[in-house]
Each structure stands twice: as structure tokens, then as C-alpha cells.
Design a protein around this motif. Structure first.
Motif, mmCIF file in Angstrom:
data_model
loop_
_atom_site.group_PDB
_atom_site.id
_atom_site.type_symbol
_atom_site.label_atom_id
_atom_site.label_comp_id
_atom_site.label_asym_id
_atom_site.label_seq_id
_atom_site.Cartn_x
_atom_site.Cartn_y
_atom_site.Cartn_z
ATOM 1 N N VAL A 113 26.508 21.717 34.028
ATOM 2 C CA VAL A 113 26.530 20.354 33.514
ATOM 3 C C VAL A 113 25.752 20.356 32.209
ATOM 4 O O VAL A 113 24.581 20.745 32.182
ATOM 5 N N ASN A 114 26.380 19.955 31.132
ATOM 6 C CA ASN A 114 25.696 19.858 29.850
ATOM 7 C C ASN A 114 24.969 18.527 29.774
ATOM 8 O O ASN A 114 25.577 17.464 29.871
ATOM 9 N N LEU A 115 23.642 18.602 29.617
ATOM 10 C CA LEU A 115 22.834 17.399 29.511
ATOM 11 C C LEU A 115 22.818 16.925 28.064
ATOM 12 O O LEU A 115 22.764 17.743 27.141
ATOM 13 N N PRO A 116 22.834 15.621 27.829
ATOM 14 C CA PRO A 116 22.863 15.109 26.461
ATOM 15 C C PRO A 116 21.550 15.323 25.708
ATOM 16 O O PRO A 116 21.548 15.367 24.482
ATOM 17 N N ASN A 117 20.447 15.462 26.414
ATOM 18 C CA ASN A 117 19.147 15.694 25.786
ATOM 19 C C ASN A 117 18.464 16.861 26.481
ATOM 20 O O ASN A 117 18.581 17.030 27.683
ATOM 21 N N ARG A 118 17.728 17.648 25.700
ATOM 22 C CA ARG A 118 16.990 18.779 26.262
ATOM 23 C C ARG A 118 15.795 18.261 27.053
ATOM 24 O O ARG A 118 15.124 17.323 26.628
ATOM 25 N N ILE A 119 15.534 18.882 28.181
ATOM 26 C CA ILE A 119 14.400 18.539 29.029
ATOM 27 C C ILE A 119 13.557 19.805 29.197
ATOM 28 O O ILE A 119 14.048 20.800 29.734
ATOM 29 N N PRO A 120 12.304 19.805 28.729
ATOM 30 C CA PRO A 120 11.469 20.988 28.947
ATOM 31 C C PRO A 120 11.119 21.126 30.424
ATOM 32 O O PRO A 120 10.839 20.139 31.100
ATOM 33 N N VAL A 121 11.159 22.346 30.909
ATOM 34 C CA VAL A 121 10.857 22.629 32.312
ATOM 35 C C VAL A 121 9.818 23.749 32.346
ATOM 36 O O VAL A 121 10.012 24.788 31.722
ATOM 37 N N ALA A 122 8.720 23.532 33.055
ATOM 38 C CA ALA A 122 7.685 24.554 33.221
ATOM 39 C C ALA A 122 7.903 25.246 34.558
ATOM 40 O O ALA A 122 8.049 24.594 35.588
ATOM 41 N N GLN A 129 18.450 15.347 40.298
ATOM 42 C CA GLN A 129 18.532 13.917 40.026
ATOM 43 C C GLN A 129 17.613 13.528 38.866
ATOM 44 O O GLN A 129 18.006 12.751 37.990
ATOM 45 N N LEU A 130 16.405 14.073 38.841
ATOM 46 C CA LEU A 130 15.479 13.794 37.740
ATOM 47 C C LEU A 130 16.033 14.286 36.403
ATOM 48 O O LEU A 130 15.937 13.588 35.386
ATOM 49 N N LEU A 131 16.602 15.484 36.394
ATOM 50 C CA LEU A 131 17.171 16.014 35.150
ATOM 51 C C LEU A 131 18.308 15.134 34.639
ATOM 52 O O LEU A 131 18.398 14.849 33.442
ATOM 53 N N LEU A 132 19.182 14.718 35.544
ATOM 54 C CA LEU A 132 20.296 13.864 35.137
ATOM 55 C C LEU A 132 19.781 12.529 34.609
ATOM 56 O O LEU A 132 20.218 12.048 33.555
ATOM 57 N N HIS A 133 18.842 11.938 35.307
ATOM 58 C CA HIS A 133 18.324 10.627 34.900
ATOM 59 C C HIS A 133 17.531 10.712 33.593
ATOM 60 O O HIS A 133 17.766 9.939 32.661
ATOM 61 N N ASP A 134 16.590 11.657 33.522
ATOM 62 C CA ASP A 134 15.702 11.746 32.361
ATOM 63 C C ASP A 134 16.413 12.181 31.084
ATOM 64 O O ASP A 134 15.935 11.917 29.990
ATOM 65 N N SER A 135 17.546 12.844 31.216
ATOM 66 C CA SER A 135 18.277 13.294 30.031
ATOM 67 C C SER A 135 19.268 12.246 29.535
ATOM 68 O O SER A 135 19.880 12.406 28.492
ATOM 69 N N GLY A 136 19.447 11.177 30.305
ATOM 70 C CA GLY A 136 20.420 10.159 29.920
ATOM 71 C C GLY A 136 21.847 10.573 30.221
ATOM 72 O O GLY A 136 22.794 10.050 29.621
ATOM 73 N N SER A 137 22.014 11.477 31.166
ATOM 74 C CA SER A 137 23.350 11.977 31.500
ATOM 75 C C SER A 137 24.197 10.894 32.154
ATOM 76 O O SER A 137 23.703 10.032 32.869
#
Length: 79
Positions: free
Chosen positions: A36-45, A11-19
């Protein structure tokens, strides 16, 4: 890779990427392996831990299933 709280993480990835995707719709689709292709890259540690403190402050050890501890110990001894 194992993820604790995978639904919240997705849910965080979808929201934070603007999906435009909605998690409940993806889950209702019934497939656990959807890409699912996200519109913006999200760095993940990623953190791989085999030892951590428990509620009493004692160190708890788990099996090193990815065999990373030996290299880490060798690197620490080299310092």
C-alpha cells in the motif's frame, strides 16, 4: 520483521499518513502481502531487544536470533 500489534500499527500508519485506504477493506481482500503506497512518509523507529525486565523486575534474556548482541557488546567494551 516481527511486529507486535500489527493490526493497530497498520491502522495508525493508514490514519497518520492521510491514506484513503481502510484497513478492514484491505484485510477482507484476504492477502497478507499487500503493498500500500502511503500518501505521506511516516518515520518508524525499530527497536531490537534481547533483554528486558519482567513484571518482577528481573532481567529476562531471549535468544539473539539476528546476531546483533556480539557487535553491541564489542562496541560497549571499546568505550
Amino acid at each position: 520483521m516481527r511486529v507486535e500489534g500489527v493490526t493497530e500499527f497498520a491502522q495508525l500508519l493508514l490514519h497518520d499518513s492521510g491514506s484513503r485506504y481502510q484497513l478492514n477493506t484491505l484485510i477482507a481482500n484476504g492477502r497478507s502481502d499487500q503493498n500500500v503506497n502511503l500518501p505521506n512518509r511516516i518515520p518508524v523507529a525499530l527497536h531490537y531487544l534481547t533483554a528486558w525486565p519482567n513484571g518482577q523486575g528481573d532481567v529476562v534474556f531471549r535468544e539473539d536470533i539476528y546476531h546483533r548482541d556480539a557487535a553491541l557488546l564489542a562496541a560497549l567494551k571499546a568505550v
